[in-house]
Motif scaffolding. Structure first.
Motif, PDB file in Angstrom:
ATOM      1  N   PHE A   1      25.662  41.143  35.216  1.00  0.00           N
ATOM      2  CA  PHE A   1      26.520  39.971  35.361  1.00  0.00           C
ATOM      3  C   PHE A   1      27.918  40.259  34.830  1.00  0.00           C
ATOM      4  CE2 PHE A   1      22.635  37.701  36.173  1.00  0.00           C
ATOM      5  CZ  PHE A   1      23.037  36.711  37.061  1.00  0.00           C
ATOM      6  N   ALA A   2      28.906  39.659  35.487  1.00  0.00           N
ATOM      7  CA  ALA A   2      30.298  39.750  35.060  1.00  0.00           C
ATOM      8  C   ALA A   2      30.824  38.337  34.837  1.00  0.00           C
ATOM      9  CB  ALA A   2      31.138  40.445  36.125  1.00  0.00           C
ATOM     10  N   GLU A   3      31.618  38.183  33.815  1.00  0.00           N
ATOM     11  CA  GLU A   3      32.238  36.891  33.539  1.00  0.00           C
ATOM     12  C   GLU A   3      33.394  36.666  34.524  1.00  0.00           C
ATOM     13  OE1 GLU A   3      30.801  34.816  31.488  1.00  0.00           O
ATOM     14  OE2 GLU A   3      29.357  36.394  31.000  1.00  0.00           O
ATOM     15  N   PRO A   4      33.683  35.418  34.850  1.00  0.00           N
ATOM     16  CA  PRO A   4      34.760  35.124  35.802  1.00  0.00           C
ATOM     17  C   PRO A   4      36.118  35.688  35.374  1.00  0.00           C
ATOM     18  CG  PRO A   4      33.557  33.115  35.242  1.00  0.00           C
ATOM     19  CD  PRO A   4      32.993  34.214  34.409  1.00  0.00           C
ATOM     20  N   GLU A   5      36.371  35.750  34.081  1.00  0.00           N
ATOM     21  CA  GLU A   5      37.661  36.236  33.587  1.00  0.00           C
ATOM     22  C   GLU A   5      37.925  37.683  34.010  1.00  0.00           C
ATOM     23  OE1 GLU A   5      36.252  32.857  31.181  1.00  0.00           O
ATOM     24  OE2 GLU A   5      35.304  34.767  31.687  1.00  0.00           O
ATOM     25  N   GLU A   6      36.868  38.475  34.110  1.00  0.00           N
ATOM     26  CA  GLU A   6      37.017  39.871  34.540  1.00  0.00           C
ATOM     27  C   GLU A   6      37.531  39.935  35.980  1.00  0.00           C
ATOM     28  OE1 GLU A   6      34.009  43.533  35.611  1.00  0.00           O
ATOM     29  OE2 GLU A   6      33.490  42.302  33.883  1.00  0.00           O
ATOM     30  N   LEU A   7      36.946  39.134  36.846  1.00  0.00           N
ATOM     31  CA  LEU A   7      37.365  39.115  38.247  1.00  0.00           C
ATOM     32  C   LEU A   7      38.726  38.440  38.395  1.00  0.00           C
ATOM     33  CD1 LEU A   7      36.557  40.010  41.035  1.00  0.00           C
ATOM     34  CD2 LEU A   7      35.256  37.899  41.288  1.00  0.00           C
TER      35      LEU A   7
ATOM     36  N   THR B   1      19.323  49.933  47.940  1.00  0.00           N
ATOM     37  CA  THR B   1      19.602  50.713  49.145  1.00  0.00           C
ATOM     38  C   THR B   1      20.418  51.952  48.777  1.00  0.00           C
ATOM     39  OG1 THR B   1      19.538  48.708  50.494  1.00  0.00           O
ATOM     40  CG2 THR B   1      20.586  50.639  51.473  1.00  0.00           C
ATOM     41  N   MET B   2      21.401  51.780  47.921  1.00  0.00           N
ATOM     42  CA  MET B   2      22.208  52.910  47.472  1.00  0.00           C
ATOM     43  C   MET B   2      21.336  53.958  46.779  1.00  0.00           C
ATOM     44  SD  MET B   2      25.843  52.062  45.786  1.00  0.00           S
ATOM     45  CE  MET B   2      26.831  53.497  45.508  1.00  0.00           C
ATOM     46  N   ASN B   3      20.468  53.480  45.890  1.00  0.00           N
ATOM     47  CA  ASN B   3      19.573  54.384  45.169  1.00  0.00           C
ATOM     48  C   ASN B   3      18.601  55.079  46.124  1.00  0.00           C
ATOM     49  OD1 ASN B   3      20.775  53.721  42.683  1.00  0.00           O
ATOM     50  ND2 ASN B   3      19.364  52.030  42.346  1.00  0.00           N
ATOM     51  N   ASN B   4      18.049  54.321  47.076  1.00  0.00           N
ATOM     52  CA  ASN B   4      17.101  54.893  48.044  1.00  0.00           C
ATOM     53  C   ASN B   4      17.752  55.927  48.950  1.00  0.00           C
ATOM     54  OD1 ASN B   4      15.038  53.306  47.031  1.00  0.00           O
ATOM     55  ND2 ASN B   4      15.244  51.726  48.600  1.00  0.00           N
ATOM     56  N   LEU B   5      19.045  55.757  49.211  1.00  0.00           N
ATOM     57  CA  LEU B   5      19.778  56.725  50.028  1.00  0.00           C
ATOM     58  C   LEU B   5      20.170  57.965  49.211  1.00  0.00           C
ATOM     59  CD1 LEU B   5      22.115  54.330  52.061  1.00  0.00           C
ATOM     60  CD2 LEU B   5      20.168  55.649  52.945  1.00  0.00           C
ATOM     61  N   GLY B   6      19.921  57.895  47.903  1.00  0.00           N
ATOM     62  CA  GLY B   6      20.243  59.030  47.038  1.00  0.00           C
ATOM     63  C   GLY B   6      21.729  59.201  46.797  1.00  0.00           C
ATOM     64  N   ILE B   7      22.476  58.125  46.923  1.00  0.00           N
ATOM     65  CA  ILE B   7      23.920  58.205  46.709  1.00  0.00           C
ATOM     66  C   ILE B   7      24.197  58.209  45.210  1.00  0.00           C
ATOM     67  CG2 ILE B   7      26.125  57.007  47.022  1.00  0.00           C
ATOM     68  CD1 ILE B   7      24.980  55.956  49.687  1.00  0.00           C
ATOM     69  N   GLU B   8      24.814  59.286  44.756  1.00  0.00           N
ATOM     70  CA  GLU B   8      25.213  59.393  43.356  1.00  0.00           C
ATOM     71  C   GLU B   8      26.542  58.674  43.187  1.00  0.00           C
ATOM     72  OE1 GLU B   8      23.586  60.843  40.730  1.00  0.00           O
ATOM     73  OE2 GLU B   8      21.888  61.061  42.089  1.00  0.00           O
ATOM     74  N   SER B   9      26.594  57.748  42.261  1.00  0.00           N
ATOM     75  CA  SER B   9      27.807  56.964  42.103  1.00  0.00           C
ATOM     76  C   SER B   9      27.919  56.423  40.687  1.00  0.00           C
ATOM     77  CB  SER B   9      27.786  55.796  43.102  1.00  0.00           C
ATOM     78  OG  SER B   9      28.920  54.988  42.936  1.00  0.00           O
ATOM     79  N   ASP B  10      29.153  56.321  40.230  1.00  0.00           N
ATOM     80  CA  ASP B  10      29.436  55.651  38.960  1.00  0.00           C
ATOM     81  C   ASP B  10      29.827  54.193  39.207  1.00  0.00           C
ATOM     82  OD1 ASP B  10      28.977  57.916  37.428  1.00  0.00           O
ATOM     83  OD2 ASP B  10      31.047  58.609  37.626  1.00  0.00           O
ATOM     84  N   GLN B  11      29.642  53.758  40.441  1.00  0.00           N
ATOM     85  CA  GLN B  11      30.017  52.399  40.815  1.00  0.00           C
ATOM     86  C   GLN B  11      29.289  51.376  39.957  1.00  0.00           C
ATOM     87  OE1 GLN B  11      28.629  50.504  44.627  1.00  0.00           O
ATOM     88  NE2 GLN B  11      30.819  50.668  45.083  1.00  0.00           N
ATOM     89  N   LYS B  12      30.024  50.327  39.604  1.00  0.00           N
ATOM     90  CA  LYS B  12      29.451  49.200  38.876  1.00  0.00           C
ATOM     91  C   LYS B  12      29.207  48.085  39.883  1.00  0.00           C
ATOM     92  CE  LYS B  12      30.236  51.189  34.883  1.00  0.00           C
ATOM     93  NZ  LYS B  12      29.544  52.435  34.825  1.00  0.00           N
ATOM     94  N   VAL B  13      27.957  47.647  39.975  1.00  0.00           N
ATOM     95  CA  VAL B  13      27.595  46.529  40.849  1.00  0.00           C
ATOM     96  C   VAL B  13      27.411  45.323  39.949  1.00  0.00           C
ATOM     97  CG1 VAL B  13      25.920  45.632  42.498  1.00  0.00           C
ATOM     98  CG2 VAL B  13      26.551  48.061  42.551  1.00  0.00           C
TER      99      VAL B  13
ATOM    100  N   ASN C   1      27.920  32.290  37.378  1.00  0.00           N
ATOM    101  CA  ASN C   1      28.164  30.910  37.823  1.00  0.00           C
ATOM    102  C   ASN C   1      28.706  30.816  39.251  1.00  0.00           C
ATOM    103  OD1 ASN C   1      27.289  29.845  35.317  1.00  0.00           O
ATOM    104  ND2 ASN C   1      29.305  30.293  34.466  1.00  0.00           N
ATOM    105  N   GLY C   2      28.826  31.928  39.946  1.00  0.00           N
ATOM    106  CA  GLY C   2      29.168  31.932  41.361  1.00  0.00           C
ATOM    107  C   GLY C   2      30.463  31.242  41.714  1.00  0.00           C
ATOM    108  N   PHE C   3      30.581  30.884  43.000  1.00  0.00           N
ATOM    109  CA  PHE C   3      31.820  30.272  43.463  1.00  0.00           C
ATOM    110  C   PHE C   3      32.009  28.878  42.886  1.00  0.00           C
ATOM    111  CE2 PHE C   3      34.632  27.928  46.253  1.00  0.00           C
ATOM    112  CZ  PHE C   3      35.738  28.764  46.220  1.00  0.00           C
ATOM    113  N   GLU C   4      30.928  28.155  42.661  1.00  0.00           N
ATOM    114  CA  GLU C   4      31.091  26.815  42.094  1.00  0.00           C
ATOM    115  C   GLU C   4      31.699  26.886  40.702  1.00  0.00           C
ATOM    116  OE1 GLU C   4      28.040  23.912  42.610  1.00  0.00           O
ATOM    117  OE2 GLU C   4      27.706  24.506  44.683  1.00  0.00           O
ATOM    118  N   GLY C   5      31.285  27.866  39.913  1.00  0.00           N
ATOM    119  CA  GLY C   5      31.887  28.067  38.596  1.00  0.00           C
ATOM    120  C   GLY C   5      33.347  28.482  38.722  1.00  0.00           C
TER     121      GLY C   5
END
Length: 140
Positions: free
Chosen positions: A7-13, A92-104, A109-113
């Motif tokens: 989870f990411a807080e809204p302030e980060e985005l 899906t990324m893991n199953n494809l064996g894609i090596e990544s430092d990507q943060k998902v 609180n989604g768009f309503e938040g």
């Protein structure tokens, strides 16, 4: 490295969206997985991929965004569709064996938040339709 959504807080985005040196699709990506509830507004730079299509679109998203350092998923509240979509993307990324430092990440609180917090600030909601939100319960 296994990609695991967090989870990411809204302030980060918020900081990314307002930073004119950062570009959506290059420095970060925002995937809005709302379906018909997408109308009424969205976070600038986001793309809409309904959660119901995530299994079919995961490979396309990975092709388009696996090079992006951070990918944020959200739905209306980020309680079901957003977290599930982030999980499908990550698995899906893991199953494809894609090596990544990507943060998902999942926008807490989604768009309503986001709407409740930032609706009065310039440039934080695109295609805003106030009539859609007339009856929403919003904390001031």
């Amino acid at each position: 490295m296994t990609v695991v959504p967090v989870f990411a807080e809204p302030e980060e985005l918020y900081d990314l969206v307002l930073d004119k040196t950062k570009q959506p699709g290059k420095d970060y990506a925002i995937v809005d997985v709302r379906d018909s509830d997408y109308i009424g507004g969205h976070i600038p730079g986001s793309i809409n991929v309904p959660a119901s299509q995530m299994y079919d679109k995961a490979n396309d998203l990975i092709r388009d965004f696996s090079h992006v350092p951070k990918v944020y998923f959200h739905c209306a509240l980020s309680q079901v569709r957003g977290p599930k979509s982030a999980r499908i993307y990550s698995e899906t990324m893991n199953n494809l064996g894609i090596e990544s430092d990507q943060k998902v990440k999942i926008l807490r609180n989604g768009f309503e938040g986001w709407h409740a917090k930032y609706r009065k600030e310039e440039g934080l909601i695109e295609d805003y339709d106030k009539s859609v939100w007339e009856y929403a319960i919003i904390e001031e």
